[in-house]
Design an enzyme around this catalytic site. Structure first.
Site, PDB file in Angstrom:
ATOM      1  N   HIS A   1     -10.760  17.249 -24.354  1.00 32.75           N
ATOM      2  CA  HIS A   1     -10.712  17.811 -26.019  1.00 32.75           C
ATOM      3  C   HIS A   1     -10.441  19.070 -26.410  1.00 32.75           C
ATOM      4  O   HIS A   1     -10.007  19.503 -27.315  1.00 32.75           O
ATOM      5  CB  HIS A   1     -11.891  17.227 -26.489  1.00 32.75           C
ATOM      6  CG  HIS A   1     -12.349  15.814 -26.982  1.00 32.75           C
ATOM      7  ND1 HIS A   1     -12.734  14.984 -26.201  1.00 32.75           N
ATOM      8  CD2 HIS A   1     -12.291  15.267 -28.226  1.00 32.75           C
ATOM      9  CE1 HIS A   1     -12.847  13.782 -26.574  1.00 32.75           C
ATOM     10  NE2 HIS A   1     -12.690  13.894 -28.026  1.00 32.75           N
TER      11      HIS A   1
ATOM     12  N   CYS B   1     -11.133  11.963 -18.911  1.00 30.23           N
ATOM     13  CA  CYS B   1     -12.487  12.541 -19.236  1.00 30.23           C
ATOM     14  C   CYS B   1     -12.938  13.415 -17.894  1.00 30.23           C
ATOM     15  O   CYS B   1     -13.029  12.798 -17.049  1.00 30.23           O
ATOM     16  CB  CYS B   1     -13.412  11.747 -19.798  1.00 30.23           C
ATOM     17  SG  CYS B   1     -14.998  12.284 -20.062  1.00 30.23           S
ATOM     18  N   ASN B   2     -13.176  14.562 -18.167  1.00 34.86           N
ATOM     19  CA  ASN B   2     -13.515  15.443 -16.934  1.00 34.86           C
ATOM     20  C   ASN B   2     -15.000  15.022 -16.833  1.00 34.86           C
ATOM     21  O   ASN B   2     -15.765  14.989 -15.367  1.00 34.86           O
ATOM     22  CB  ASN B   2     -13.880  16.853 -17.268  1.00 34.86           C
ATOM     23  CG  ASN B   2     -12.358  17.554 -17.349  1.00 34.86           C
ATOM     24  OD1 ASN B   2     -11.799  17.952 -16.341  1.00 34.86           O
ATOM     25  ND2 ASN B   2     -11.773  17.651 -18.486  1.00 34.86           N
TER      26      ASN B   2
ATOM     27  N   GLY C   1     -19.991  13.707 -22.615  1.00 37.90           N
ATOM     28  CA  GLY C   1     -20.535  14.956 -21.794  1.00 37.90           C
ATOM     29  C   GLY C   1     -22.286  15.260 -22.125  1.00 37.90           C
ATOM     30  O   GLY C   1     -22.668  15.816 -21.355  1.00 37.90           O
TER      31      GLY C   1
ATOM     32  N   CYS D   1     -12.543  20.068 -20.537  1.00 37.46           N
ATOM     33  CA  CYS D   1     -12.728  18.921 -21.272  1.00 37.46           C
ATOM     34  C   CYS D   1     -11.205  18.650 -21.903  1.00 37.46           C
ATOM     35  O   CYS D   1     -10.667  19.888 -22.239  1.00 37.46           O
ATOM     36  CB  CYS D   1     -13.831  19.041 -22.196  1.00 37.46           C
ATOM     37  SG  CYS D   1     -13.834  17.607 -23.381  1.00 37.46           S
TER      38      CYS D   1
ATOM     39  N   SER E   1     -13.542   9.437 -24.622  1.00 36.54           N
ATOM     40  CA  SER E   1     -14.545   9.403 -25.456  1.00 36.54           C
ATOM     41  C   SER E   1     -13.853   9.835 -26.672  1.00 36.54           C
ATOM     42  O   SER E   1     -14.250  10.764 -27.582  1.00 36.54           O
ATOM     43  CB  SER E   1     -15.811  10.217 -25.375  1.00 36.54           C
ATOM     44  OG  SER E   1     -15.198  11.747 -25.223  1.00 36.54           O
TER      45      SER E   1
END
Length: 240
Positions: free
Chosen positions: A179, A73-74, A43, A177, A11
């Site tokens: 990010h 992405c988790n 998320g 995450c 994302s």
């Protein structure tokens, strides 16, 4: 030699923290990175929304005949990747999830904080993982706004200062995450010189193991596809 690309999606810019580690291990591969910033953050999406979003990302990457696709992405891994694998049975996917097992294996006696998105923290798959590998002094918290702040180049410090105000003397922080590694400096200002844990190195090793005889040994290209302007330059800075 197999010069088909290794493809990634996330994302936005977060998955580039994994891409950076993969490039270190496999410098001669061709890479395609799909940055779905328009739908950030994943998320906060429900399962149906996320399945549609991830299916669209995969469909875009299939045009490039990938060796494999990395779900960087988790939340997408925890919530929909099993269903995505069923939808695309001929594609090899590599997912990512919070590295709580690393803490279990290496930091049993440390005071640990696991920070996730809302989607990851509330997923059944992650709950099972966390309960299975939770160490004696390990706390889980959700940071539902953090990925969006990072994606939009906002200072995460004020948000994190409030979020983490009750957590002191932490030794290890699990960044749940992709990010979140981009907020390490802000976290250190609040919690001090903690040890950070994420899954990027393990994912890079997993990719190398899966490819085995299909590695490329000649040259490298990186193609970034973005659903939002001004993302490509940020990703190139992160991986440089």
């Amino acid at each position: 030699m197999n010069n088909r690309p290794i493809c990634f999606f996330d994302s936005g810019i977060g998955g580039s923290t994994i891409l950076k580690e993969v490039i270190k291990l496999l410098p001669n591969e061709n890479y395609i990175y799909y940055a779905d910033s328009k739908n950030n953050p994943y998320g906060n999406k429900n399962k149906e929304e996320l399945f549609e979003i991830v299916s669209n990302a995969v469909d875009n990457l299939l045009k490039y005949d990938p060796k494999l696709i990395v779900c960087a992405c988790n939340t997408a891994t925890e919530v929909v990747l099993n269903d995505i694998r069923k939808k695309y049975p001929d594609i090899t996917f590599v997912g990512t999830e919070p590295a709580v097992k690393v803490v279990h294996d290496k930091y049993q006696d440390k005071k640990t904080l696991v920070i996730t998105t809302k989607g990851t923290g509330e997923s059944e798959r992650f709950k099972a993982l966390f309960n299975n590998y939770k160490t004696p002094d390990c706390t889980l918290i959700e940071a539902p706004l953090l990925a969006g702040l990072i994606e939009n180049n906002k200072d995460p410090y004020p948000y994190l200062k409030d979020l983490l105000k009750d957590y002191k003397d932490i030794d290890v922080v699990v960044l749940g995450c992709t990010h979140f590694p981009l907020a390490k400096d802000a976290i250190k200002k609040i919690l001090g010189d903690v040890t950070f844990v994420d899954g990027s190195v393990g994912i890079a090793n997993r990719i190398k193991s899966l490819l085995k005889e299909n590695l490329n040994d000649n040259g490298r290209s990186i193609n970034i596809i973005s659903t939002k302007k001004d993302v490509s330059e940020t990703i190139l800075k992160i991986i440089s």
